[in-house]
Design an enzyme around this catalytic site. Structure first.
Site, PDB file in Angstrom:
ATOM      1  N   ARG A 205       0.849  -1.196   0.000  1.00 24.92           N
ATOM      2  CA  ARG A 205       0.000   0.000   0.000  1.00 24.92           C
ATOM      3  C   ARG A 205       0.883   1.244   0.000  1.00 24.92           C
ATOM      4  O   ARG A 205       1.627   1.476   0.968  1.00 24.92           O
ATOM      5  CB  ARG A 205      -0.897   0.011   1.238  1.00 24.92           C
ATOM      6  CG  ARG A 205      -1.853   1.204   1.347  1.00 24.92           C
ATOM      7  CD  ARG A 205      -2.664   1.123   2.636  1.00 24.92           C
ATOM      8  NE  ARG A 205      -3.407  -0.129   2.708  1.00 24.92           N
ATOM      9  CZ  ARG A 205      -3.973  -0.595   3.829  1.00 24.92           C
ATOM     10  NH1 ARG A 205      -3.861   0.081   4.966  1.00 24.92           N
ATOM     11  NH2 ARG A 205      -4.626  -1.739   3.815  1.00 24.92           N
TER      12      ARG A 205
ATOM     13  N   HIS B  18       1.459  -2.267   5.613  1.00 27.88           N
ATOM     14  CA  HIS B  18       1.332  -2.584   4.187  1.00 27.88           C
ATOM     15  C   HIS B  18       2.368  -1.839   3.350  1.00 27.88           C
ATOM     16  O   HIS B  18       2.808  -2.339   2.313  1.00 27.88           O
ATOM     17  CB  HIS B  18      -0.065  -2.199   3.683  1.00 27.88           C
ATOM     18  CG  HIS B  18      -1.147  -3.160   4.048  1.00 27.88           C
ATOM     19  ND1 HIS B  18      -1.482  -4.248   3.270  1.00 27.88           N
ATOM     20  CD2 HIS B  18      -1.989  -3.191   5.109  1.00 27.88           C
ATOM     21  CE1 HIS B  18      -2.490  -4.903   3.833  1.00 27.88           C
ATOM     22  NE2 HIS B  18      -2.820  -4.274   4.946  1.00 27.88           N
TER      23      HIS B  18
ATOM     24  N   ASP C 152      -3.855  -8.407   2.834  1.00 25.35           N
ATOM     25  CA  ASP C 152      -5.190  -8.746   3.312  1.00 25.35           C
ATOM     26  C   ASP C 152      -5.776  -9.775   2.357  1.00 25.35           C
ATOM     27  O   ASP C 152      -5.714  -9.594   1.127  1.00 25.35           O
ATOM     28  CB  ASP C 152      -6.086  -7.504   3.339  1.00 25.35           C
ATOM     29  CG  ASP C 152      -5.552  -6.415   4.253  1.00 25.35           C
ATOM     30  OD1 ASP C 152      -4.929  -6.752   5.275  1.00 25.35           O
ATOM     31  OD2 ASP C 152      -5.781  -5.236   3.954  1.00 25.35           O
TER      32      ASP C 152
ATOM     33  N   GLU D 172      -7.764  -8.081  12.949  1.00 23.91           N
ATOM     34  CA  GLU D 172      -8.332  -8.213  11.610  1.00 23.91           C
ATOM     35  C   GLU D 172      -8.061  -9.626  11.102  1.00 23.91           C
ATOM     36  O   GLU D 172      -6.899  -9.985  10.856  1.00 23.91           O
ATOM     37  CB  GLU D 172      -7.720  -7.186  10.651  1.00 23.91           C
ATOM     38  CG  GLU D 172      -8.011  -5.734  11.045  1.00 23.91           C
ATOM     39  CD  GLU D 172      -7.311  -4.723  10.145  1.00 23.91           C
ATOM     40  OE1 GLU D 172      -7.654  -3.530  10.241  1.00 23.91           O
ATOM     41  OE2 GLU D 172      -6.421  -5.120   9.358  1.00 23.91           O
TER      42      GLU D 172
ATOM     43  N   HIS E 256      -5.714  -9.961   7.867  1.00 24.00           N
ATOM     44  CA  HIS E 256      -4.460  -9.204   7.799  1.00 24.00           C
ATOM     45  C   HIS E 256      -3.279 -10.079   8.237  1.00 24.00           C
ATOM     46  O   HIS E 256      -3.240 -10.558   9.370  1.00 24.00           O
ATOM     47  CB  HIS E 256      -4.602  -7.990   8.730  1.00 24.00           C
ATOM     48  CG  HIS E 256      -3.438  -7.069   8.784  1.00 24.00           C
ATOM     49  ND1 HIS E 256      -3.530  -5.744   8.427  1.00 24.00           N
ATOM     50  CD2 HIS E 256      -2.161  -7.244   9.191  1.00 24.00           C
ATOM     51  CE1 HIS E 256      -2.360  -5.148   8.605  1.00 24.00           C
ATOM     52  NE2 HIS E 256      -1.517  -6.056   9.065  1.00 24.00           N
TER      53      HIS E 256
END
Length: 253
Positions: A96, A140, A147, A224, A227
């Site tokens: 990301r 990320h 994910d 999460e 994740h």
């Protein structure tokens, strides 16, 4: 005085590391997952409008999963482990860009959107998302975090969804993946990997994903279920910001 000076120098080195990573080109040791294992399904949410912001996110110029090579190759091993069960991985987000993280923070500070609340954070006020759920930095951006979920190998491409991320699930989630109790990116405590209130099927599916990933060196983030981070991380202190561009050679298949 000396400890304060050392701390200042260390902070400067970290800042320099982050700044040096803001190049425009993908580093040589990052790869497109599709080049490593094209059998892994990709539903790259932030490259399109089907995400909590309602729009493509800055830095996602192509719907491609990009990772450091070590993580991509380990993920291919997970895929091979699941194949005899008629299952496949489906990734939602991988590397990301730091600019995307900045965009998330900016979105979190904007006025509430009733449609987004109903779909992505039905039991929270938007003001509660930052910094508890959305942070100023993301693992990320270091290239080894992703994910994902698990889908049957014949699962269809998911249609856009708008219902609550907490909507009841049966054996299959709304996007065609195995039922996990919430959808991806649900801002809720039910997304915690070991949350209470899951059905036996949802609990077993989360355990299946966790066991498969941990067997190949990935560690789950307990808040999460989707994740995971490959360890040891090749760049534990570096946050990259190169954009995700279309894969050379063209095509997403």
């Amino acid at each position: 005085m000396r400890s304060r000076l050392c701390a200042t120098v260390l902070a400067g080195l970290i800042v320099a590391s982050v700044s040096a990573a803001h190049g425009a080109e993908m580093p040589e040791d990052f790869v497109y997952l599709r080049d490593i294992d094209p059998s892994i399904a990709q539903d790259m949410r932030y490259a399109g409008p089907h995400n909590f912001t309602g729009a493509p996110v800055p830095g996602y110029d192509a719907p491609e999963c990009v990772l450091v090579r070590q993580a991509a190759e380990a993920l291919s091993q997970v895929q091979a482990d699941l194949a005899p069960q008629g299952l496949s991985l489906r990734v939602y987000d991988c590397y990301r860009p730091a600019r995307a993280v900045d965009a998330f923070v900016a979105w979190a500070k904007k006025p509430a959107d009733p449609l987004a609340k109903a779909a992505w954070y039905p039991r929270l006020n938007k003001s509660a998302l930052f910094p508890d759920y959305i942070a100023t930095r993301s693992g990320h951006s270091r290239g080894a975090t992703l994910d994902l979920s698990v889908v049957p190998v014949d699962a269809a491409d998911p249609p856009p969804q708008g219902e609550s991320c907490l909507a009841p699930q049966t054996a299959i989630a709304p996007d065609g993946s195995l039922a996990m109790g919430t959808t991806f990116d649900c801002f809720d405590t039910k997304a915690n990997t070991d949350a209470s209130g899951l059905t036996p099927t949802e609990f077993e599916n989360r355990a299946l994903l966790r066991d498969a990933m941990s067997a190949r060196g990935f560690k789950n983030y307990p808040f999460e279920w989707w994740h995971y981070t490959f360890e040891p991380e090749p760049y534990p202190e570096t946050y990259f910001d190169f954009p995700i561009r279309p894969r050379p050679g063209g095509g997403n298949r």
